[in-house]
Design a protein around this motif. Sequence first.
Motif, PDB file in Angstrom:
ATOM      1  N   GLU A  17       0.827  -1.212   0.000  1.00 21.13           N
ATOM      2  CA  GLU A  17       0.000   0.000   0.000  1.00 21.13           C
ATOM      3  C   GLU A  17       0.860   1.262   0.000  1.00 21.13           C
ATOM      4  OE1 GLU A  17      -3.665   1.981   2.594  1.00 21.13           O
ATOM      5  OE2 GLU A  17      -2.576   0.237   3.365  1.00 21.13           O
ATOM      6  N   THR A  18       1.956   1.265   0.826  1.00 20.18           N
ATOM      7  CA  THR A  18       2.828   2.450   0.914  1.00 20.18           C
ATOM      8  C   THR A  18       4.256   2.028   0.633  1.00 20.18           C
ATOM      9  OG1 THR A  18       3.017   2.109   3.305  1.00 20.18           O
ATOM     10  CG2 THR A  18       1.314   3.631   2.547  1.00 20.18           C
ATOM     11  N   PRO A  19       4.664   1.963  -0.631  1.00 19.26           N
ATOM     12  CA  PRO A  19       6.031   1.548  -0.956  1.00 19.26           C
ATOM     13  C   PRO A  19       7.040   2.633  -0.566  1.00 19.26           C
ATOM     14  CG  PRO A  19       4.879   2.237  -2.931  1.00 19.26           C
ATOM     15  CD  PRO A  19       3.863   2.247  -1.829  1.00 19.26           C
ATOM     16  N   ASN A  20       8.298   2.189  -0.320  1.00 17.57           N
ATOM     17  CA  ASN A  20       9.419   3.107  -0.019  1.00 17.57           C
ATOM     18  C   ASN A  20       9.125   4.023   1.184  1.00 17.57           C
ATOM     19  OD1 ASN A  20      10.823   2.094  -2.281  1.00 17.57           O
ATOM     20  ND2 ASN A  20       9.703   3.508  -3.623  1.00 17.57           N
ATOM     21  N   PRO A  46      10.406  -0.708   7.455  1.00 17.18           N
ATOM     22  CA  PRO A  46       9.439  -0.349   6.399  1.00 17.18           C
ATOM     23  C   PRO A  46       8.018  -0.274   6.936  1.00 17.18           C
ATOM     24  CG  PRO A  46      10.207  -2.603   6.102  1.00 17.18           C
ATOM     25  CD  PRO A  46      11.026  -2.013   7.223  1.00 17.18           C
ATOM     26  N   VAL A  47       7.326   0.721   6.428  1.00 19.55           N
ATOM     27  CA  VAL A  47       5.901   0.860   6.749  1.00 19.55           C
ATOM     28  C   VAL A  47       5.148   0.582   5.454  1.00 19.55           C
ATOM     29  CG1 VAL A  47       4.112   2.379   7.629  1.00 19.55           C
ATOM     30  CG2 VAL A  47       6.452   2.551   8.519  1.00 19.55           C
ATOM     31  N   THR A  48       4.699  -0.678   5.285  1.00 21.93           N
ATOM     32  CA  THR A  48       4.117  -1.092   3.990  1.00 21.93           C
ATOM     33  C   THR A  48       2.626  -0.829   3.894  1.00 21.93           C
ATOM     34  OG1 THR A  48       3.734  -3.316   4.841  1.00 21.93           O
ATOM     35  CG2 THR A  48       5.839  -2.902   3.750  1.00 21.93           C
TER      36      THR A  48
END
Length: 663
Positions: A14-17, A33-35
Amino acid sequence: MAYEKTIWEDRVVETPNTYRSVENPDGTITLYPVTGQIIQKGTPVSASNLNKIEDGIVELGEQLEHIENKIVELKADKTGQTDISEILKTCIEKANTEHKNVFIPKGDYKIDKIVELLDINNVSIECEIGTKFIVNLTDIDNYNVIKFNNSNNINFSGGKCVNINDDLRSRSLYNGAFLTFNNCSFVEVHNCISENMNYLVQLNQRCHDALIYNNEFYNSSIKEQSSMSAILCYSSYNVDIYNNFIQGQTYDGTISVFGSGSNNVNVYNNRMFNYFDLNTVNYLSQGITIDQGCKFVNVYNNEIRGYWYGVDVKSNVEFIDVYDNTVKGCKIAITNRDGEATEGTSTNEVYIRNNKITFNELYHKNLDNFQLDGFQQIGISAINRYGCKITNNEILVDYTMTTPCCGIYVKPNTTVSKDYLEETIINNNKISLLYAFSTFYYANDGSCALFINSGKNIKIKGNYLRFYSSRSCNTILFKGENTNLFIEENTIKNQNPSMRLIKLFDDSSTLKNSIIQNNRLEDTTILICDDVIIETKNNYFKDNFGFRKIIDGGYTSKLVLGNNTADTLYRITTQYTPTMLFNIKVNVYNTGQCISGLLSVKITNGTASLTNSQVQGNENIRFEIQNNGTCDFNIRINNQTGESIRLYSILELLSVDQITNII
């Protein structure tokens, strides 16, 4: 083991990089990482997945190395300047010894003498596209190019063989072949081409389990008769010949299945086009030949054009099935005949069915001396044979003919001494001597739907015969002595009103001991009629629809009638002088009732008188016949002048309660 493919997928979140940082006690920062939501997990780039790729590459290399070690490549002059026959022979023998296959790279290879091989087993010979073998066959030096003897499991593919001599006058039987196999088994020949060769492939005795397919044969070199075939199956069995394309002049069976032992052979889906010249005839050229001792041969779904014989079934064969073929522009489209063997040899269980035959321009201009009773083209013929089954074929005119043609011609073997001959069947065929759709074509005068020459024990049933009413074509024509025929349930359409269902060829032709019943004539009302002295004895006419005229001519003839509508019984020209006793015998069988009738006898086209206690001049006689009874009329013709006269004997059968009204 086959390589198992890995399906690689991208990782989708959902939230890359996007990352969250956390300070560590030692002053460093860790990023997490917060995916958000994981939409697609993806394929990990791992050691196991990468090693799988490495292993596959290694395995493929080993396979390629193994394949290379299993191939012997022909290394020879590719310019066509040097004879390579010995090099090719050595190459194939090396592959056989080392249990390898042969690869022949593209190029021009000259072969000046036969490459003869013995005891080659389990060898595949693959020719690269563009491979051409060049030969110079002559009438004197007419060698086979590559010949295998006593070999098994041979696969030959992709080669082209070209004879640079394109003006040959004759050929030797069994010579001049691209590929010859003698006493070989499990043979495959495919995707090969030959030009101006005597044969493309020969299975020359004692071969079995062979497949000949997807090959091409071209020949324009034959200028005179010669023994040659594109594909020959000679005394070999379990053979399939299919999907081949053949174009060019041939003589002795373009595809020939020949000789005792040629059993269980299938010839199908081949396309065959003979070169033709409208000013000459390629005498006796044959499309597909089945000859001398073959058994269990199927010929189907082939397209055949421009031969003398399209499909030629000849002597001493059994259980032959010719079906679903398309034959156009042949002298005789399909024939069952003697061939070169002794006349009268048997042919048993031959089936000719569901074929589509078209007369067109290819041979209609070629007037020649080789005719069957005047016909220049014939759809199906059975000559000196008995027991042939001709059913469900369609025979059409596709050109406005200028010479007579015949739909089906039958001349059984009259030399057989058996008391009983196997029944010949002519059933459910459609013969149209008229084509009238987008264009208008028709057969010439003198053409005939069915011609029976000296027939015995023949059933003619359920056929549909169509004509052009402005042409004088015959429906069923009989020549010679014909007996024990069954003519039933046939339909005749658009016939010329002056023609007949049944006609006798000449004054020596007869029809005896036969049954003619339940036929339908849609456009004219004549069943049998003629203007010559004829003999049709002991026939049984019953329940024929729409017929008005029946003839049973000849001195002291006998006619058996049952439930016919008939007004002309006799029509005879006689030159007897001064008197002739003429007997009319009317029999009624199995009607279940008493039959009444009217008879009158008239003389026209001559000067004579009639005397009899029953008949005076042109008066009508009313008579009555009990069931299963007979009524005789003995009439004396007084022809004092000796001139030719014509006698009409008119009969009308009536039921007992019918009003009599004779004009």
